[in-house]
Design a protein around this motif. Sequence first.
Motif, PDB file in Angstrom:
ATOM      1  N   UNK A 129      35.304  59.460  15.108  1.00  0.00           N
ATOM      2  CA  UNK A 129      35.392  58.076  14.639  1.00  0.00           C
ATOM      3  C   UNK A 129      36.687  57.802  13.883  1.00  0.00           C
ATOM      4  N   UNK A 130      37.088  56.533  13.930  1.00  0.00           N
ATOM      5  CA  UNK A 130      38.267  56.066  13.190  1.00  0.00           C
ATOM      6  C   UNK A 130      37.956  54.712  12.590  1.00  0.00           C
ATOM      7  N   UNK A 131      38.597  54.408  11.471  1.00  0.00           N
ATOM      8  CA  UNK A 131      38.547  53.064  10.896  1.00  0.00           C
ATOM      9  C   UNK A 131      39.964  52.593  10.634  1.00  0.00           C
ATOM     10  N   UNK A 242      30.166  56.373   7.379  1.00  0.00           N
ATOM     11  CA  UNK A 242      30.452  57.664   6.746  1.00  0.00           C
ATOM     12  C   UNK A 242      31.888  57.716   6.239  1.00  0.00           C
ATOM     13  N   UNK A 243      32.842  57.170   7.002  1.00  0.00           N
ATOM     14  CA  UNK A 243      34.249  57.238   6.592  1.00  0.00           C
ATOM     15  C   UNK A 243      34.541  56.329   5.409  1.00  0.00           C
ATOM     16  N   UNK A 244      33.763  55.264   5.268  1.00  0.00           N
ATOM     17  CA  UNK A 244      33.927  54.368   4.123  1.00  0.00           C
ATOM     18  C   UNK A 244      33.056  54.779   2.938  1.00  0.00           C
ATOM     19  N   UNK A 245      32.408  55.941   3.040  1.00  0.00           N
ATOM     20  CA  UNK A 245      31.569  56.482   1.958  1.00  0.00           C
ATOM     21  C   UNK A 245      30.407  55.558   1.599  1.00  0.00           C
ATOM     22  N   UNK A 246      29.945  54.782   2.558  1.00  0.00           N
ATOM     23  CA  UNK A 246      28.749  53.977   2.350  1.00  0.00           C
ATOM     24  C   UNK A 246      27.519  54.871   2.441  1.00  0.00           C
ATOM     25  N   UNK A 247      27.584  55.858   3.302  1.00  0.00           N
ATOM     26  CA  UNK A 247      26.594  56.927   3.353  1.00  0.00           C
ATOM     27  C   UNK A 247      27.239  58.210   2.840  1.00  0.00           C
ATOM     28  N   UNK A 248      26.461  59.072   2.214  1.00  0.00           N
ATOM     29  CA  UNK A 248      26.983  60.286   1.591  1.00  0.00           C
ATOM     30  C   UNK A 248      27.643  61.225   2.586  1.00  0.00           C
ATOM     31  N   UNK A 249      28.773  61.786   2.191  1.00  0.00           N
ATOM     32  CA  UNK A 249      29.546  62.664   3.065  1.00  0.00           C
ATOM     33  C   UNK A 249      29.040  64.103   3.063  1.00  0.00           C
ATOM     34  N   UNK A 250      28.071  64.415   2.234  1.00  0.00           N
ATOM     35  CA  UNK A 250      27.632  65.803   2.101  1.00  0.00           C
ATOM     36  C   UNK A 250      26.344  66.101   2.843  1.00  0.00           C
ATOM     37  N   UNK A 277      34.571  68.466   7.650  1.00  0.00           N
ATOM     38  CA  UNK A 277      35.590  68.468   6.597  1.00  0.00           C
ATOM     39  C   UNK A 277      36.552  67.282   6.728  1.00  0.00           C
ATOM     40  N   UNK A 278      36.830  66.848   7.955  1.00  0.00           N
ATOM     41  CA  UNK A 278      37.832  65.800   8.155  1.00  0.00           C
ATOM     42  C   UNK A 278      37.226  64.442   8.474  1.00  0.00           C
ATOM     43  N   UNK A 279      36.131  64.400   9.251  1.00  0.00           N
ATOM     44  CA  UNK A 279      35.533  63.102   9.581  1.00  0.00           C
ATOM     45  C   UNK A 279      34.030  63.267   9.797  1.00  0.00           C
TER      46      UNK A 279
END
Length: 301
Positions: A129-131, A242-250, A277-279
């Motif tokens: 994915x990309x934003x 996920x990339x905008x940290x709206x949902x947790x990255x962990x 680690x990257x996306x």
Amino acid sequence: MKQISVYHVDAFTERPFAGNPAGVIPDAGSLTVTQMQQVANELNLPESAFLLPPVDPQADYRIRYFTPQEEINFCGHATVGSSWLLAAKYGWTEKAKPIVFETNVGLIPVTIGSSGDSFGGVTMTQVSPKVSEIHVEHAEIAELLGIPAGQLDTRFPVKLASTGNWHLIVPVKTHAAIDAARPDLAQLAAHNKKHGISTTHLFTFDGKPGFDLYTRDFAPAIGIAEDPVTGAANGALAGYLILENILGRQETHNLIIGQGDAIGRPGTLYVTIEPTDSDAVIKVGGFAHVTLEGVLRLGDS
């Protein structure tokens, strides 16, 4: 007279006349690009998928996607429909391996689930994915979409997102506001063409009962007023979340997304987001129903 098998597959549903209809032409190797576009126009479905011999040795098929108006790089529901057809009618379940499609955006593997003596849903792993930023006023977006500006959910950004095609992601407060949208399709098409956008994708966390999110998708720039249930756009939405940290990255997220209710074609998408680690790895799955099958006669010329 050249004749080819053609199927109408309703994707992201288990019953006919719901979900998103796709044309699937499983043996398109003898067709020219012009003929593929003509067939897609004749079928007049949101997208049609044409399966060809692969160029990449890692792939099982090359797949090309056409709207009634033009070729596009990736289509999620037509990929699901094609995979379902290969499992249901062409014995792919016996191979016990993923189907790998060679697309214009890269390799898309699709796994076929099993349930007892029958197969379950199919799940595609989309490209990374990309934003991207887009500079547009909320008032302009609201006017284009025919919804009150106060119904845009300003907790989240309006951005472009992609897992193959660029989509304009628009957060909205409620599913009622999404259902009430009445876009200016001509102006929206001009806006999307200007920015290289395939579709405009509305979403809300105010999902209908049993769903985590609810979405709606408009694609006049590529010849589709409204795409009923969209695998590509919802995959891009998952990447955005996920990339905008709206949902947790962990943590891994499993989402059930509903779409299509506003135009009487309800569908369900099962989306998994696996952070890296990257996306993230985005997987979009669902069911399908082969609604029509027949032979298309192309003539002698």
